[in-house]
Design a protein around this motif. Sequence first.
Motif, PDB file in Angstrom:
ATOM      1  N   ASP A 189     -34.322   1.133   6.075  1.00  0.00           N
ATOM      2  CA  ASP A 189     -34.033  -0.286   6.009  1.00  0.00           C
ATOM      3  C   ASP A 189     -32.712  -0.554   5.294  1.00  0.00           C
ATOM      4  N   THR A 190     -32.076   0.514   4.832  1.00  0.00           N
ATOM      5  CA  THR A 190     -30.837   0.396   4.075  1.00  0.00           C
ATOM      6  C   THR A 190     -29.657   0.837   4.929  1.00  0.00           C
ATOM      7  N   ALA A 191     -28.624   0.040   4.939  1.00  0.00           N
ATOM      8  CA  ALA A 191     -27.432   0.349   5.727  1.00  0.00           C
ATOM      9  C   ALA A 191     -26.496   1.259   4.952  1.00  0.00           C
ATOM     10  N   ASP A 192     -25.540   1.864   5.642  1.00  0.00           N
ATOM     11  CA  ASP A 192     -24.493   2.636   4.974  1.00  0.00           C
ATOM     12  C   ASP A 192     -23.134   2.128   5.422  1.00  0.00           C
ATOM     13  N   VAL A 193     -22.154   2.360   4.591  1.00  0.00           N
ATOM     14  CA  VAL A 193     -20.819   1.802   4.788  1.00  0.00           C
ATOM     15  C   VAL A 193     -20.163   2.325   6.055  1.00  0.00           C
ATOM     16  N   ASP A 194     -20.180   3.647   6.246  1.00  0.00           N
ATOM     17  CA  ASP A 194     -19.452   4.250   7.359  1.00  0.00           C
ATOM     18  C   ASP A 194     -19.941   3.762   8.713  1.00  0.00           C
ATOM     19  N   LEU A 195     -21.255   3.801   8.929  1.00  0.00           N
ATOM     20  CA  LEU A 195     -21.782   3.378  10.228  1.00  0.00           C
ATOM     21  C   LEU A 195     -21.636   1.881  10.436  1.00  0.00           C
ATOM     22  N   THR A 196     -21.708   1.118   9.355  1.00  0.00           N
ATOM     23  CA  THR A 196     -21.479  -0.317   9.494  1.00  0.00           C
ATOM     24  C   THR A 196     -20.048  -0.586   9.952  1.00  0.00           C
ATOM     25  N   ALA A 197     -19.090   0.069   9.312  1.00  0.00           N
ATOM     26  CA  ALA A 197     -17.685  -0.119   9.685  1.00  0.00           C
ATOM     27  C   ALA A 197     -17.435   0.319  11.121  1.00  0.00           C
ATOM     28  N   MET A 198     -17.988   1.470  11.519  1.00  0.00           N
ATOM     29  CA  MET A 198     -17.801   1.967  12.880  1.00  0.00           C
ATOM     30  C   MET A 198     -18.436   1.020  13.901  1.00  0.00           C
ATOM     31  N   THR A 199     -19.612   0.497  13.565  1.00  0.00           N
ATOM     32  CA  THR A 199     -20.292  -0.420  14.478  1.00  0.00           C
ATOM     33  C   THR A 199     -19.482  -1.690  14.676  1.00  0.00           C
TER      34      THR A 199
END
Length: 325
Positions: A189-199
């Motif tokens: 349920d917790t996001a991460d920075v790298d995949l958020t930025a890539m998305t």
Amino acid sequence: MLNPQKKRKECYFAGILAATAAISLLSGCGGGTPSLEEALKKTASYEQTSISSPASDSLGGEWAVIALARSGEQAEDGYYEKYRANLEKRVKEQSGVLSENRYTEYSRAILAARAIGINPADIGGYDLVKPLEDFDSVTAQGLNGAVFALLALNADRADTNGELEQKYLTYIIDQEKPDGGFSLDDSSDTADVDLTAMTLQCLEPYATEEEISAIIDRGMEFLAASQAADGGYEAYGDKSSESVSQVIIALSTYGIDCNKDERFLKNEKGLFDNLMTYYKKDGSFSHIADGDADPMATDQAFCALAAYQRLQTGKNSFYNMSDVK
């Protein structure tokens, strides 16, 4: 990737400024920190020297080719031709199968081909775009596979609303976490920075749609809230340059100046300033502060520098390759 932590990060980025003095203001740094223009030139030179014959691979080739082509820096004579020859050689030797289970191999090759103006649908007699039609195999790699497939399919902006593109888009936006970000871990349920930025990078063609615009806004809020007090980002246990690089690419995609937007300033320093704390005098970048030069960190920083420079000069975003002739 060679480092297991860093492998997760890929599974697994209108005219010239009036004068160099104006460009130097972009860094917001003094004391010998190079300007954006200086760093970009130095890193472009370093990458071509250290990767003299770019391969079709996640390290030692394609990201350097993509970043160099999108940076506007001069490529050495025959540099892109070497990459094309190496890609064709690999494709032919493997009968068109770049990987049985990592379809980001196709996406990365498509992006490199688009960046240098060659047709990814005809590489050594093989169509590298067709494997991305296998939705189940692409998404078996998780969100990372879908994100890079959408980036690759939309690189030339020819048909962003095709049935396949929409299928990937639906899959991706369904992965949004309660905190507004995205994660490589579907069960978290917790996001991460790298995949958020890539998305966020892959959502650009759909930014005018109300639903997607809201998702982008929430993602930006997550990235701002996740920034550490020193201006950096922590992912997978480390504060790393790669995380900073991916956020810079994401912000630049949407016209947000990473060194001026107040949401991303810490102690009057921006993300470009922070990225340059990982910079080496030879143009390379380290993975962690005070670390040695690192190939992946350098590739991603090169992409970030190119993306930021494209924002500053009013060009298409890093992954919008419709301007390639």
